[in-house]
Write an enzyme that holds these catalytic residues in place. Structure first.
Site, PDB file in Angstrom:
ATOM      1  N   SER A  87       0.941  -1.356  -0.074  1.00  0.00           N
ATOM      2  CA  SER A  87      -0.070   0.246  -0.291  1.00  0.00           C
ATOM      3  C   SER A  87       0.680   1.252   0.046  1.00  0.00           C
ATOM      4  O   SER A  87       0.449   1.936  -0.434  1.00  0.00           O
ATOM      5  CB  SER A  87      -0.961   0.075   1.660  1.00  0.00           C
ATOM      6  OG  SER A  87      -0.258  -0.176   2.264  1.00  0.00           O
ATOM      7  N   HIS A  91      -5.781  -4.348  -1.352  1.00  0.00           N
ATOM      8  CA  HIS A  91      -5.326  -3.241  -2.878  1.00  0.00           C
ATOM      9  C   HIS A  91      -5.009  -3.547  -4.372  1.00  0.00           C
ATOM     10  O   HIS A  91      -4.748  -2.746  -5.075  1.00  0.00           O
ATOM     11  CB  HIS A  91      -3.895  -2.927  -2.417  1.00  0.00           C
ATOM     12  CG  HIS A  91      -3.691  -1.613  -1.250  1.00  0.00           C
ATOM     13  ND1 HIS A  91      -5.011  -0.625  -1.049  1.00  0.00           N
ATOM     14  CD2 HIS A  91      -3.638  -1.227  -0.015  1.00  0.00           C
ATOM     15  CE1 HIS A  91      -4.655  -0.049   0.117  1.00  0.00           C
ATOM     16  NE2 HIS A  91      -4.102  -0.307   0.989  1.00  0.00           N
ATOM     17  N   LYS A 139     -12.793  -1.864   0.041  1.00  0.00           N
ATOM     18  CA  LYS A 139     -12.002  -0.953  -1.175  1.00  0.00           C
ATOM     19  C   LYS A 139     -12.830  -0.981  -2.387  1.00  0.00           C
ATOM     20  O   LYS A 139     -13.427  -0.597  -2.799  1.00  0.00           O
ATOM     21  CB  LYS A 139     -10.247  -1.217  -0.969  1.00  0.00           C
ATOM     22  CG  LYS A 139      -9.859  -1.286   0.658  1.00  0.00           C
ATOM     23  CD  LYS A 139      -8.139  -1.458   0.417  1.00  0.00           C
ATOM     24  CE  LYS A 139      -7.556  -1.408   1.397  1.00  0.00           C
ATOM     25  NZ  LYS A 139      -7.115  -2.241   2.458  1.00  0.00           N
TER      26      LYS A 139
HETATM   27  C1  LIG Z   1      -7.087  -2.834   4.151  1.00  0.00           C
HETATM   28  C2  LIG Z   1      -6.440  -4.138   4.606  1.00  0.00           C
HETATM   29  C3  LIG Z   1      -6.614  -4.971   5.220  1.00  0.00           C
HETATM   30  C4  LIG Z   1      -8.065  -4.414   5.816  1.00  0.00           C
HETATM   31  O1  LIG Z   1      -9.571  -4.707   5.654  1.00  0.00           O
HETATM   32  P1  LIG Z   1      -9.844  -4.790   6.260  1.00  0.00           P
HETATM   33  O2  LIG Z   1     -11.577  -5.272   6.233  1.00  0.00           O
HETATM   34  O3  LIG Z   1     -10.244  -2.777   6.151  1.00  0.00           O
HETATM   35  O4  LIG Z   1     -10.250  -4.977   7.843  1.00  0.00           O
HETATM   36  C5  LIG Z   1      -6.423  -6.143   4.871  1.00  0.00           C
HETATM   37  N1  LIG Z   1      -4.875  -6.204   4.022  1.00  0.00           N
HETATM   38  C6  LIG Z   1      -4.439  -4.916   3.496  1.00  0.00           C
HETATM   39  C7  LIG Z   1      -3.483  -5.415   2.637  1.00  0.00           C
HETATM   40  C8  LIG Z   1      -5.129  -4.069   3.576  1.00  0.00           C
HETATM   41  O5  LIG Z   1      -4.731  -3.384   2.554  1.00  0.00           O
END
Ligand SMILES: *Cc1c(COP(=O)(O)O)cnc(C)c1O
Length: 397
Positions: free
Chosen positions: A183, A211, A242
């Site tokens: 990220s 992502h 996301k």
């Molecule tokens: C955002 C993210 C998470 C967490 O996801 P949520 O559904 O918001 O708990 C886990 N792993 C990665 C790589 C992320 O970017």
């Protein structure tokens, strides 16, 4: 007793502030989108959401959620295995498996829970987890909760991964664990090479597609599409929070025996509530939309290519990326904060990141592109960056 703890906490909070690490929440008064309003009344262009496909405020998803409130109610008041599984939960799980070309799927309240609950049921102290050093916090926590032996390799460093795999030959089962897209840099895990090493050293693979799902690969099927590895990765985790609509919800999808055992033993699944019908129904609608058209993925890819090209032409130092994350490198923490503030004055909402979120001396502004951005939005962002960049002397030309 609280007097002493209070004094301790007050000092801790003061230390966080002093170190410049105190996180303030910015208040938004509109739905999530390319254009948002903040509580000062200012309207800004949003370039810092994970709203990659622009679905966070999509009318079709909202309509599906509203319908489900009427047909399936507000909540389940139960975990899945007691009385919290509706027909729509099974439908969504099947749609996710279809999307990723996997055998079965298990839903969680969030991907944080999916990652937290995936290792402990599957692996014991006889086994090994080989984890990328930049993996998400939830993977790190999940690894901590398991009794497996831990190995770590430098981010996307295949020579180091090979070293760790050699050491891990002592264990019974081995699993390589990586984010699909990291990220902070936007780089994609070299899944082709990871796959080759997994074959050579007899290891399983788990990839977190938070992502990358919806974003990477011609049709947004993630890193397994990008590297032609559909059906070949044992475990994929991901989020509905996301690109996939932005509400909440996580999942693990992959080999059917793995998913079956998770339904028996995964603690965040067994001991936490079922996803609400509105979220489940909009998730189903979202996967149906993706099966019908590739319009949003195409637009996201076009937008990202356009933005990167113009920013590099303007003289910005951009980390190599294959995702919708564009790290504008500044290398100076203070500069990254000042520049983000100036960009906000220009109506561009972006965030500057610095140590300890990124390594020391690697401060940057992270820009996240969305299919919801119009060409005009992108141009306004590039113009503002160029203006502020010139003022602050960070352009290469
Ligand atoms: C955002 C993210 C998470 C967490 O996801 P949520 O559904 O918001 O708990 C886990 N792993 C990665 C790589 C992320 O970017």
């Amino acid at each position: 007793m609280y007097d002493r703890l209070q004094a301790h906490l007050q000092k801790e909070l003061a230390d966080i502030r002093e170190a410049g690490l105190y996180k303030e929440e910015r208040i938004i008064t509109t739905p999530q989108g390319a254009v948002i309003k903040v509580d000062t009344g200012a309207e800004v262009l949003n370039f810092c959401a994970n709203n990659y496909l622009g679905l966070s405020n999509n009318p079709q998803l909202i309509a599906a959620a509203k319908e489900a409130l009427d047909s399936h109610g507000h909540g389940l008041s139960s975990v899945r295995f007691i009385c919290g599984t509706q027909d729509i939960h099974k439908t969504l799980e099947a749609k996710i498996a279809e999307f990723f070309g996997t055998e079965d799927t298990i839903l969680y309240a969030a991907c944080f829970d999916a990652n937290g609950g995936v290792f402990e049921p599957l692996l014991t102290e006889e086994d090994a987890i080989i984890s990328d050093s930049l993996n998400h916090a939830s993977i790190i926590d999940g690894v901590r909760l398991s009794k497996a032996q831990r190995y770590r390799f430098a981010n996307a460093d295949m020579a180091d991964l090979e070293e760790q795999l050699k050491k891990a030959q002592a264990q019974r089962f081995r699993i390589i664990v990586t984010d699909g897209v990291f990220s902070m840099d936007g780089n994609v895990a070299p899944m082709d090479k990871i796959y080759q090493l997994a074959q050579k050293y007899d290891a399983l693979i788990m990839v977190d597609e938070c992502h990358s799902a919806g974003v990477v690969g011609e049709t947004g099927r993630g890193v397994t599409e990008l590297f032609d590895l559909r059906g070949k990765i044992e475990i994929i985790t991901g989020t509905l929070g996301k690109a996939f609509g932005g509400a909440i919800g996580g999942f693990t999808t992959g080999k059917k025996e793995i998913i079956e055992l998770l339904r028996q033993r995964s603690r965040p699944y067994l001991f936490s509530n079922s996803l609400p019908p509105a979220v489940v129904a909009s998730g189903i609608k979202m996967f149906d939309m993706m099966a019908e058209t590739n319009e949003l993925q195409d637009r996201l890819h076009e937008n990202t290519a356009y933005f990167l090209d113009k920013m590099i032409q303007a003289g910005f130092d951009i980390k190599p990326t294959r995702s919708a994350i564009c790290a504008v490198m500044l290398y100076d923490a203070k500069l990254s904060q000042e520049m983000a503030d100036k960009l906000l004055d220009e109506g561009i909402y972006v965030i500057g990141f610095y140590y300890p979120v990124v390594p020391k001396g690697q401060a940057r502004i992270r820009v996240q592109i969305s299919a919801a951005h119009t060409r005009e939005h992108l141009d306004r962002c590039i113009t503002a960056f160029t203006k502020v960049g010139k003022e602050m002397g960070v352009l290469k030309n």
